[in-house]
Scaffold this active site. Structure first.
Site, PDB file in Angstrom:
ATOM      1  N   ASP A 102      20.267  63.575 -20.107  1.00 54.94           N
ATOM      2  CA  ASP A 102      20.158  64.831 -19.364  1.00 54.94           C
ATOM      3  C   ASP A 102      18.842  65.490 -19.761  1.00 54.94           C
ATOM      4  O   ASP A 102      18.632  65.823 -20.934  1.00 54.94           O
ATOM      5  CB  ASP A 102      21.340  65.752 -19.687  1.00 54.94           C
ATOM      6  N   ASP A 116      24.628  70.335 -22.329  1.00 56.08           N
ATOM      7  CA  ASP A 116      23.747  69.194 -22.068  1.00 56.08           C
ATOM      8  C   ASP A 116      24.431  67.865 -22.400  1.00 56.08           C
ATOM      9  O   ASP A 116      24.243  66.869 -21.696  1.00 56.08           O
ATOM     10  CB  ASP A 116      22.439  69.328 -22.867  1.00 56.08           C
ATOM     11  N   GLU A 170      19.012  61.565 -14.220  1.00 61.85           N
ATOM     12  CA  GLU A 170      19.132  62.329 -12.978  1.00 61.85           C
ATOM     13  C   GLU A 170      17.937  62.018 -12.070  1.00 61.85           C
ATOM     14  O   GLU A 170      16.833  61.770 -12.544  1.00 61.85           O
ATOM     15  CB  GLU A 170      19.133  63.828 -13.252  1.00 61.85           C
TER      16      GLU A 170
END
Length: 419
Positions: free
Chosen positions: A223, A403, A317
């Site tokens: 992340d 996170d 991501e």
């Protein structure tokens, strides 16, 4: 002998070079010639586009179109502009300029968002490309082409002669000691705004350039965030070094001095290129920018290599930096971390080391509880704000570090994509 396109593995090598004053002059001449050829092709393309809109079969228009099409050939262009026949100019530099122009058009046709080729403006950055040729050679090595290594600290370039190298010595020695044939393709010479010179080589071979790590069966989700640079699904946190923030005070002071010297030179009607004090300060500002870039680049390279080597699968991501930069409150922090560069490094290194790297849609990865799947913002709950770094799921009452929870969701979604 196989061409570059037919060789299985590709590798890039970049090293700093220290040319003599005479070699610097030759680099400038070839850079200007390369830029001129590219810009001339852009100008011809624009004029041809306008002339083709004339639907009447006017003879003068048709003759002009024929002349312009003929001039697109670099040899005919050299005949039209005699200064391009200067013996100090590498003919392959002109050929590469035309090839880059064609690549720009191909990129536009493939992805319309890239834009049509535009004029390259004159700047403090010099750049030109040449190629290594193996004339009448039956085998391709790093030491027998027109562009070749003399030893680990010297490289020969057509027209320029022998250049002294610094850096990448360990890597160069490994390449020179290879028993497999290795071909040199494109050779790029660059001077950056800080007056540093670099040599970049495109290498190709039928054998791998790196040793592939043993499979570990480890998978990790990452992340990316501005608070910490990244948090992994294993709970590891990598701090954000904030390279730009630590240096922006010194940079602002140097830029104010540069601005004063620019105003003074203009007031006295002096050219900025011949104003010595301005140029000294310009190089100082460029060196500060280069220092930030080099530190960030080194950090990203080391971190991306570690992640790829130690994990068979890395999931991240899918970020759109352009959209994120529209948030003025976070724009500087986002630009400082270099997420787009980092994801690009992970992508090509996964291919280089025969590992897997994928990106997933980041929607609700932060708002979803990894334990029960409850999504914040549904029902009577509100979405988590950026300030909330820890939260407790209202459904299963599990406490989450924001996170770490997001990284776990990213990994899980990546595994679902591969299933």
């Amino acid at each position: 002998m196989k061409t570059m396109a037919k060789l299985k593995y590709n590798f890039g090598l970049k090293a700093r070079i220290y040319p003599s004053d005479q070699q610097k002059q030759l680099i400038k001449i070839n850079s200007d010639a390369s830029r001129f050829v590219y810009n001339e092709l852009v100008a011809i393309g624009k004029e041809l586009s306008q002339l083709r809109r004339v639907k009447l079969p006017i003879d003068t228009v048709q003759d002009r179109i024929k002349q312009l099409k003929a001039r697109q050939n670099t040899r005919n262009m050299s005949n039209h502009f005699p200064f391009l026949n200067d013996k100090r100019i590498d003919s392959l530099a002109k050929a590469n300029a035309k090839q880059n122009y064609n690549k720009a058009w191909n990129a536009f046709r493939k992805v319309h968002g890239t834009g049509v080729p535009k004029f390259h403006r004159k700047s403090y950055v010099w750049r030109y490309q040449t190629n290594c040729q193996y004339n009448k050679q039956t085998e391709a090595w790093l030491t027998n082409g027109t562009a070749k290594f003399i030893d680990s600290t010297h490289f020969n370039v057509p027209k320029l002669g022998i250049l002294r190298l610094k850096g990448s010595k360990k890597r160069i020695n490994q390449l020179l000691s290879r028993t497999a044939q290795t071909r040199i393709g494109t050779v790029t010479i660059v001077k950056d705004a800080a007056d540093r010179f670099f040599l970049s080589l495109q290498l190709a071979s039928d054998t791998p350039f790196v040793t592939k790590p043993a499979k570990t069966n480890d998978q990790v989700g990452i992340d990316l965030n501005t608070d910490n640079f990244l948090t992994t699904s294993n709970g590891d946190v990598v701090a954000n070094p904030h390279y730009y923030r630590t240096i922006k005070g010194r940079l602002a002071k140097a830029q104010r001095v540069l601005s004063r010297r620019q105003r003074r030179a203009k007031k006295e009607h002096r050219s900025l290129r011949t104003s010595k004090n301005y140029q000294k300060q310009r190089i100082l500002v460029a060196k500060i920018h280069a220092q930030v870039f080099d530190r960030r680049h080194d950090f990203l390279q080391n971190l991306s290599t570690t992640l790829i080597k130690n994990h068979d699968l890395v999931v991240a991501e899918e970020l759109r930096s352009k959209n994120l930069l529209k948030n003025h409150a976070l724009a500087m922090s986002i630009a400082d971390v270099g997420w787009r560069s980092f994801l690009g490094m992970l992508s090509y290194k996964a291919e280089l080391y025969d590992q897997r790297f994928i990106t997933i849609n980041p929607k609700n990865t932060t708002q979803t509880c990894h334990d029960c799947g409850f999504v914040m913002g549904t029902g009577d709950t509100k979405k988590l704000t950026l300030a909330q770094r820890e939260w407790t799921c209202p459904n299963c009452h599990v406490h989450h570090i924001r996170d770490h929870n997001a990284a776990q969701n990213i990994l899980e979604r990546g595994l679902e994509t591969l299933a």
